[in-house]
Design an enzyme around this catalytic site. Structure first.
Site, PDB file in Angstrom:
ATOM      1  N   GLU A 289       0.843  -1.327   0.072  1.00  0.00           N
ATOM      2  CA  GLU A 289      -0.079   0.073  -0.040  1.00  0.00           C
ATOM      3  C   GLU A 289       0.816   1.103   0.147  1.00  0.00           C
ATOM      4  O   GLU A 289       0.982   1.965   1.022  1.00  0.00           O
ATOM      5  CB  GLU A 289      -1.007  -0.087   1.262  1.00  0.00           C
ATOM      6  CG  GLU A 289      -1.818  -1.432   0.963  1.00  0.00           C
ATOM      7  CD  GLU A 289      -2.872  -1.379   2.057  1.00  0.00           C
ATOM      8  OE1 GLU A 289      -3.338  -0.430   2.644  1.00  0.00           O
ATOM      9  OE2 GLU A 289      -3.570  -2.335   2.226  1.00  0.00           O
TER      10      GLU A 289
ATOM     11  N   HIS B  83      -7.735  -8.952   1.312  1.00  0.00           N
ATOM     12  CA  HIS B  83      -7.187  -7.591   1.597  1.00  0.00           C
ATOM     13  C   HIS B  83      -5.683  -7.891   2.440  1.00  0.00           C
ATOM     14  O   HIS B  83      -5.712  -8.747   3.031  1.00  0.00           O
ATOM     15  CB  HIS B  83      -7.929  -6.682   2.313  1.00  0.00           C
ATOM     16  CG  HIS B  83      -8.711  -5.958   1.268  1.00  0.00           C
ATOM     17  ND1 HIS B  83      -9.039  -4.701   1.159  1.00  0.00           N
ATOM     18  CD2 HIS B  83      -9.598  -6.504   0.303  1.00  0.00           C
ATOM     19  CE1 HIS B  83      -9.990  -4.212   0.242  1.00  0.00           C
ATOM     20  NE2 HIS B  83     -10.263  -5.297  -0.515  1.00  0.00           N
ATOM     21  N   GLU B  84      -4.929  -6.996   2.252  1.00  0.00           N
ATOM     22  CA  GLU B  84      -3.433  -7.163   2.819  1.00  0.00           C
ATOM     23  C   GLU B  84      -2.746  -8.413   2.161  1.00  0.00           C
ATOM     24  O   GLU B  84      -2.530  -9.295   3.240  1.00  0.00           O
ATOM     25  CB  GLU B  84      -3.228  -6.825   4.162  1.00  0.00           C
ATOM     26  CG  GLU B  84      -3.768  -5.480   4.747  1.00  0.00           C
ATOM     27  CD  GLU B  84      -5.155  -5.039   4.622  1.00  0.00           C
ATOM     28  OE1 GLU B  84      -5.864  -6.153   5.164  1.00  0.00           O
ATOM     29  OE2 GLU B  84      -5.638  -4.099   4.204  1.00  0.00           O
TER      30      GLU B  84
ATOM     31  N   GLU C 285      -6.641  -6.971  -2.813  1.00  0.00           N
ATOM     32  CA  GLU C 285      -6.031  -5.667  -2.682  1.00  0.00           C
ATOM     33  C   GLU C 285      -4.828  -5.433  -3.151  1.00  0.00           C
ATOM     34  O   GLU C 285      -4.362  -6.000  -4.268  1.00  0.00           O
ATOM     35  CB  GLU C 285      -6.703  -5.198  -1.380  1.00  0.00           C
ATOM     36  CG  GLU C 285      -6.133  -3.588  -1.315  1.00  0.00           C
ATOM     37  CD  GLU C 285      -6.067  -3.193   0.320  1.00  0.00           C
ATOM     38  OE1 GLU C 285      -5.869  -4.028   1.338  1.00  0.00           O
ATOM     39  OE2 GLU C 285      -6.642  -2.169   0.547  1.00  0.00           O
TER      40      GLU C 285
ATOM     41  N   GLU D 239      -9.526   3.288   0.241  1.00  0.00           N
ATOM     42  CA  GLU D 239      -9.659   3.607   1.753  1.00  0.00           C
ATOM     43  C   GLU D 239      -8.838   4.614   2.145  1.00  0.00           C
ATOM     44  O   GLU D 239      -8.924   5.570   2.913  1.00  0.00           O
ATOM     45  CB  GLU D 239      -9.245   2.215   2.603  1.00  0.00           C
ATOM     46  CG  GLU D 239      -7.947   1.569   2.117  1.00  0.00           C
ATOM     47  CD  GLU D 239      -7.554   0.474   3.183  1.00  0.00           C
ATOM     48  OE1 GLU D 239      -8.230   0.319   3.972  1.00  0.00           O
ATOM     49  OE2 GLU D 239      -6.646  -0.225   2.801  1.00  0.00           O
TER      50      GLU D 239
HETATM   51  C1  NOJ Z   1      -8.056  -2.924   5.421  1.00  0.00           C
HETATM   52  C2  NOJ Z   1      -8.800  -3.139   4.196  1.00  0.00           C
HETATM   53  O1  NOJ Z   1      -8.270  -2.596   3.045  1.00  0.00           O
HETATM   54  C3  NOJ Z   1     -10.358  -2.525   4.318  1.00  0.00           C
HETATM   55  O2  NOJ Z   1     -11.013  -2.927   3.055  1.00  0.00           O
HETATM   56  C4  NOJ Z   1     -11.014  -2.949   5.545  1.00  0.00           C
HETATM   57  O3  NOJ Z   1     -12.211  -2.066   5.959  1.00  0.00           O
HETATM   58  C5  NOJ Z   1     -10.129  -2.638   6.991  1.00  0.00           C
HETATM   59  N1  NOJ Z   1      -8.851  -3.436   6.637  1.00  0.00           N
HETATM   60  C6  NOJ Z   1     -10.681  -3.221   8.156  1.00  0.00           C
HETATM   61  O4  NOJ Z   1     -11.012  -4.688   7.963  1.00  0.00           O
HETATM   62 CA    CA Z   2      -5.834  -2.217   2.793  1.00  0.00          CA
END
Ligand code: NOJ
Ligand code: CA
Length: 707
Positions: free
Chosen positions: A170, A477-478, A496, A502
């Site tokens: 990120e 994600h992550e 992601e 975000e």
């Molecule tokens: C990071 C994620 O990328 C996001 O989409 C999520 O809302 C938050 N973590 C909480 O889980």
């Molecule tokens: Ca994220």
């Protein structure tokens, strides 16, 4: 007698094979790779494009513990050449039908330490892949300490990449001269100055290995020091290899004890090291090399449970701080709110709804905890809903309305706890009717593991396999960066692994160039759940809300989205994700004319083509989904006009084009909401002229009117 004849024939064959040159070309004869071994049995390769060297002599091999010699004293025992030209189909993807056309050279090697190695090279018209297949005699454990592979890029060039990090992707992109990139993650995209070749270094089929990043063998500072020391710098050598200004060496994500990879047997196969090559920047986007280097789908039977979807979710409100993941007065995932989202999805041709903050455990998550950063004993429970989220009623309601529910598992990085609950969690989710799950790893991993090492790569694989067993599709994600395993496990749909939407909610945000970097870098690796679609670009409806609380240390209270509205629409087409989210709070879409584009959008495309573009500047991509075509074009901070010949439209057919464009006075910074919608009847002999504002874009739906 028969046996003796067999041995003689084998010997003749072997000697004839080994006397063949260890060189191979792509099917169109434009790319040439040569494999070499020096007097001490060290291995190297180089690549020519046309008649010119593109990758100069570059090192190969590994280093390992316990005296295993994986790098030198090698001799070639035989070389096998083969070719393949096949067409295969996938159930979803940018393109459903893919040609896999390559020439292969498998160089068999052995050394006096009883190490057997096959160096497998595949040359495609759109690039090169090679991998290592090692076998060590009389061993039951191999511990790698270093990968020696280098990519010695000839001459000067410009590159586009994020820095190397074993914890996160990120990060913002940099445009840098090749010799100023100290380190980078992959896909590492660049253009050479002399030959004007676009290329991108990445890896394919990362399954039981640490991720690969790149590091300049000698950074600019180190080269300067060497130069100061020696006037004959150009003649300096490092082993046999002249250390050039743009020679990148692989760095593998380490274990806490600094070793890189462990295999509890006598062999290992590395991921493919890949270089996509094209004379045009968009050629990299149109390449299928990463998928072609992955194994075919292993899932059997009826796979209709895996399907691309459009979704909305209880999500953006938490990032803006007007809702919360925890069960307090701002709680987003309540039964009432969930039903409101389900109703909205049903009324707007949207397939699914995501609920975050539905399960117990958020009080101790790094993002919401009062004592941020400290370790906590409370764990997430993935089968226990908060008291104000009536999961059975919500699932019943969703089913009645024909809407899929996307479950959410934030692990906070605690993969030990997640693995302990994995089997039961996925069984339980499926039983409830949840066919798709978004996972997340926002937080540190246990025992000082990093996010991208072999330990976590194997964890992700375990999750993909468990989800597949229970017929659940994943949005991670992550994640670990994509390397094409979606071909093998198509339930691994999207992820992601980039600075997504975000970041706009609570930081200085993603600059206008970010969205025209992603297609030429991160998206070369695979689908991206960026979650485009903010309509309240300046956060006018939420910034001063009495509910708003800053939940994140980066939040300075003055965030916004750095694009025009039309660019948000275009990103639904450009930032490919088979699970495509309209990420704003639904009240910002209600009654908005531009939301018609998302209502009409079909994420299940059959064919795609990147038409025009330059990394970090602009891009135009078209996708066909059934009878419809969707076109997206976006630009960086500069206003641009582009002309798109509509030759992709079906011959003889007329189309109604609905064009969502920037308003004449639009500008991402000063007037981002200005847009216009136009309708035109067009066919394949027309050219569409698109005017994009600074930080703007354009989205077009072509609906067939028949012949
Ligand atoms: C990071 C994620 O990328 C996001 O989409 C999520 O809302 C938050 N973590 C909480 O889980
Ligand atoms: Ca994220």
């Amino acid at each position: 007698m028969k046996r003796i004849i067999f041995i003689i024939i084998s010997l003749i064959l072997m000697s004839s094979c080994s006397s063949r040159k260890t060189e191979i070309s792509s099917p169109n004869k434009n790319i040439h790779l040569s494999f070499n071994i020096d007097d001490e049995g060290f291995m190297s390769y180089n690549i020519k494009v046309g008649d010119s060297i593109f990758i100069d002599d570059s090192q190969l091999g590994f280093e390992a513990k316990d005296g295993l010699n994986l790098s030198n004293s090698f001799e070639i025992t035989k070389t096998e050449f083969s070719s393949k030209d096949e067409t295969w189909e996938q159930i979803w993807g940018e393109n459903k039908v893919i040609r896999n056309h390559y020439n292969e050279m498998a160089v068999h090697l052995a050394n006096e330490d009883s190490i057997f190695l096959i160096m497998r090279f595949r040359l495609f018209d759109d690039g090169v892949g090679f991998r290592y297949e090692y076998r060590v005699k009389d061993t039951d454990k191999i511990i790698l300490t270093n990968e020696l592979t280098t990519f010695n890029i000839k001459g000067e060039g410009t590159s586009w990449s994020i820095p190397a990090s074993f914890e996160t992707y990120e990060l913002l992109y940099r445009t840098l001269p090749l010799d100023e990139v100290d380190n980078a993650n992959t896909p590492f995209t660049f253009k050479t100055t002399s030959q004007s070749i676009y290329a991108s270094i990445h890896e394919a089929a990362l399954t039981d290995f640490p991720e690969m990043t790149l590091r300049l063998r000698l950074t600019k500072d180190e080269r300067q020091k060497a130069k100061d020391k020696s006037r004959h710098f150009d003649k300096l050598s490092d082993r046999q290899f002249r250390v050039q200004s743009s020679e990148f060496k692989v760095q593998l994500a380490p274990y806490p004890n600094k070793t890189k990879a462990v295999f509890e047997n006598d062999n290992f196969i590395s991921p493919w090291r890949t270089i996509q090559i094209s004379d045009k920047a968009v050629g990299l986007i149109n390449s299928n090399l990463i998928l072609n280097l992955n194994e075919p789908c292993v899932l059997e039977g009826d796979l209709s449970w895996i399907k691309p979807m459009k979704y909305v979710g209880i999500w953006w409100g938490m990032h803006l701080g007007v809702e919360s993941w925890t069960m307090d007065e701002r709680h987003g995932a309540t039964t009432e709110n969930a039903k409101r989202y389900i109703d909205f999805a049903a009324a707007n041709n949207i397939d699914a709804v995501l609920f975050e903050g539905w399960n117990v455990g958020w009080e101790s998550w790094i993002g919401t905890s009062e004592t941020q950063g400290e370790s906590h004993s409370q764990e997430f429970d993935y089968t226990q809903a908060y008291a104000d989220f009536d999961i059975d009623e919500i699932m019943r309601y969703a089913k009645e309305k024909g809407i899929e529910v996307i479950g959410h598992h934030e692990t906070g990085g605690d993969i030990i706890s997640y693995e302990n609950q994995l089997e039961e969690t996925y069984r339980w989710s499926k039983e409830k009717g949840i066919n798709c799950v978004k996972t997340g790893y926002a937080g540190s991993l246990p025992n000082e593991h990093n996010h991208h090492g072999q330990y976590n790569v194997c964890h992700y694989r375990k999750v993909v396999e468990t989800a597949a067993k229970h017929k659940i599709t994943l949005d991670v994600h992550e994640p670990i960066k994509p390397t094409g395993i979606r071909r093998t496990y198509p339930n691994m749909m999207t992820r992601e692994g980039a600075r997504g939407m975000e970041w706009n909610a609570w930081s200085e945000g993603n600059p206008p160039e970010h969205h025209v970097m992603l297609p030429f870098t991160r998206l070369l690796a695979g689908p991206l759940d960026y979650t485009p679609g903010t309509f309240d670009i300046l956060f006018e409806n939420t910034r001063n809300s009495p509910l708003r609380k800053k939940w994140n240390g980066n939040d300075k209270g003055n965030s916004r989205v750095n694009t025009t509205l039309a660019k948000q629409l275009a990103n639904w087409v450009i930032l490919y994700s088979p699970l495509q989210m309209a990420s704003d709070m639904i009240e910002h879409y209600e009654g908005h004319p531009a939301f018609q584009f998302f209502r009409d959008f079909n994420p299940d495309c059959d064919w795609s083509e990147a038409l025009q573009g330059e990394p970090g500047e602009y891009v135009a991509i078209v996708r066909r989904a059934g009878e419809d075509f969707f076109l997206g074009a976006t630009t960086d901070g500069e206003a641009r006009e582009i002309a798109i010949p509509l030759t992709f439209l079906e011959k003889g057919k007329q189309y109604e084009a609905t064009i969502y464009a920037d308003g004449d006075d639009a500008h991402w910074e000063t007037n981002p909401i200005s847009y216009k919608i136009e309708r035109k009847t067009l066919n394949c002999s027309d050219t569409l002229f698109i005017k994009m504002a600074a930080g703007g874009g354009c989205a077009v739906r072509f609906k067939t009117l028949g012949f």
